[in-house]
Design an enzyme around this catalytic site. Sequence first.
Site, short mmCIF file in Angstrom:
data_model
loop_
_atom_site.label_atom_id
_atom_site.label_comp_id
_atom_site.label_asym_id
_atom_site.label_seq_id
_atom_site.Cartn_x
_atom_site.Cartn_y
_atom_site.Cartn_z
CB ILE A 350 -0.97 0.02 1.20
CG1 ILE A 350 -0.22 0.03 2.52
CG2 ILE A 350 -1.95 -1.16 1.13
CD1 ILE A 350 -1.10 0.26 3.75
CB CYS A 410 -1.87 -9.74 -0.21
SG CYS A 410 -3.39 -9.10 0.52
CB SER A 411 0.07 -8.93 4.24
OG SER A 411 1.28 -8.74 3.53
CG ASP A 415 -5.22 -3.47 1.31
OD1 ASP A 415 -6.23 -2.76 1.24
OD2 ASP A 415 -4.45 -3.47 2.29
CE LYS A 452 -7.27 -1.60 8.26
NZ LYS A 452 -5.96 -1.75 8.92
#
Length: 647
Positions: A350, A410-411, A415, A452
């Site tokens: 990000i 992803c993590s 996202d 988020k």
Amino acid sequence: MTARHVTQSELLLWLDENTSTFSNKNNRTFQTAEATHRAMASPVSEYHSSSLDSRIASTGRNLLKMELLADVSLLPGEDRITDQEIIYMCPFNGAVKGKVLITNYRLYFKSSDADVPLALDVPLGVISRVEKMGGASSRGENSYGLDITCKDMRNLRFALKQEGHSRRGIFEMIFRYAFPLSHSLPLFAYVNQEKYTDNGWLVYKAMEEFRRQGLPNNKWRITFINKSYDLCDTYPTVLAVPFKCKEDDLRRVATFRSRGRIPVLSWIHRENQAVIVRCSQPLVGMSGKRNKDDERYLDLIREANDTTKKLTIYDARPNVNAVANKATGGGYEGDEYLNAELVFLDIQNIHVMRESLKKLKDIVYPNVEESHWLSSLESTHWLEHIKLVLSGAIQVADKVSSGNSVLVHCSDGWDRTAQLTSLAMLMLDSHYRTLRGFQVLIEKEWISFGHKFASRIGHGDKNHADQDRSPIFVQFIDCVWQMTKQFPTAFEFNEHLLLTILDHLDSCRFGTFLYNCESIRDQQELRSKTVSLWSLVNSKMDIYLNPFYTPESGQVLYPVASMRHLELWVTYYIRWNPRIRHQQQSPVEQRYKELLALREEYLKKLEQLQLSDSSSPYQLANSTTPNTTSSTASTPSQQYTHLQTPF
């Protein structure tokens, strides 16, 4: 003193001034003057007054000031807070005098200069930062005022008079209502009283969407284990999981996945039964922890599709980032997952995306540097990131289309994961390319699965330097736009829908994109207290429809994800430049719309002619004749079906 001819309009202005009939509140300007005008039997030719000219000029100025903001159409629930004379430092027209209105929803500026007809209508939610420019001792013309940074690729600068702290009040009002959460105020969505016939909150229902996909079946079941958000507070309440797994298995798997975001089904291929499953990274850590329940669970996902010999795990991150995440307790699936293969997609995090968009803004606003345009654009790496996201989604779609199930993460899985799953589903499933289907896709993969939005956009929050802010959803919409350019007939919706979505991503007018996850939305009673963006969209669907749309179910779209085929989305990123904006109207689309309008006009004329023919005495007389019916006669509706505009 010499007499001069006084026009009727001048006298009306003078009368209006002296009878004090102005009323800003109810916009009854000129009432007395109009009544006087109606009562006049003959024009007045002369009026002797030494101060008439100055009075008329003064009245005209006052009228202009009063009427300047009189035509601003406010939303239900929107209140005027303050207005003030101000100078807008327009990057394209220079200093423009006018008046600014601040409400609890917007900043509205209108020019008082007839030679520069300019208006700004900026939702306060779009504002990222407000700063004071200059001080009381600043020298230079227009050096004292406000600098406003926006989230939609533009900045605004206003100048005020230095005397008497003229900017203090307006600065405080903008700051207060642009960042309501930082001042213990509600977001405007909770104040908005708009009413629509269509309830946008009913667009997406998880069970209906699962049934559309053919679920549940003998390989996949629906679970409500998360109905109270106990398993995962950022997941929805309704989940699809392998049929053979038990509830206790899911709880054990949740302990080994970041934030408890276990692998769950996003989409299933109706024919080959291959699936797209999403989740977060495993909590491997530096010590290389293992979890037998997690390994077995991934094997159950693979076994749910007979043609999947190895489950393909797409890790959106670059390899080096995934390795680095082990230091914070994260990581990736290793060799212990025997029937799986791991592929890294090299999509940056990000923070990289945020800096990339900042660089893009620097080269497109306020002016585009044409002499080094290509090298400047390349230096932002924005299109390179778009390419990697699209390329990853293509790999996911291709694998599923060929009959192999995939897992994407992803993590934390909110996202890059959402980008990949939603774009792959858009490529695979034509339903998501319809106007309502696209709304379902966003509600499902982005909103319900906990992207988020509050953290990434910063709704109502003054902390503009928050490191959690990032244009992840903007990137997704950009990728969708790239696909619509490459497949202009495959999408029922048009570019205007994408622009509307991004505008209201920031505006806080609707509740759709507020908060980070469903559990918080439920706590805040979002659906009962705010209006959905889809209520607006579905109440006037015509303006969001693509005239070139040709429905084709079952067709998989594979866009070309190479730099040669990707374009900068000028209509979004450079739309505030008036010279660029005026060049964006597509002549082909414009001509197509003109032809469609012409066709509608002819159809109406045809219907009128048929109605008039059927009611004429000649037609009535002939209608009783036995032999008047022929193969060429038909009803109006039958004739309509044969009328087509040739292209």
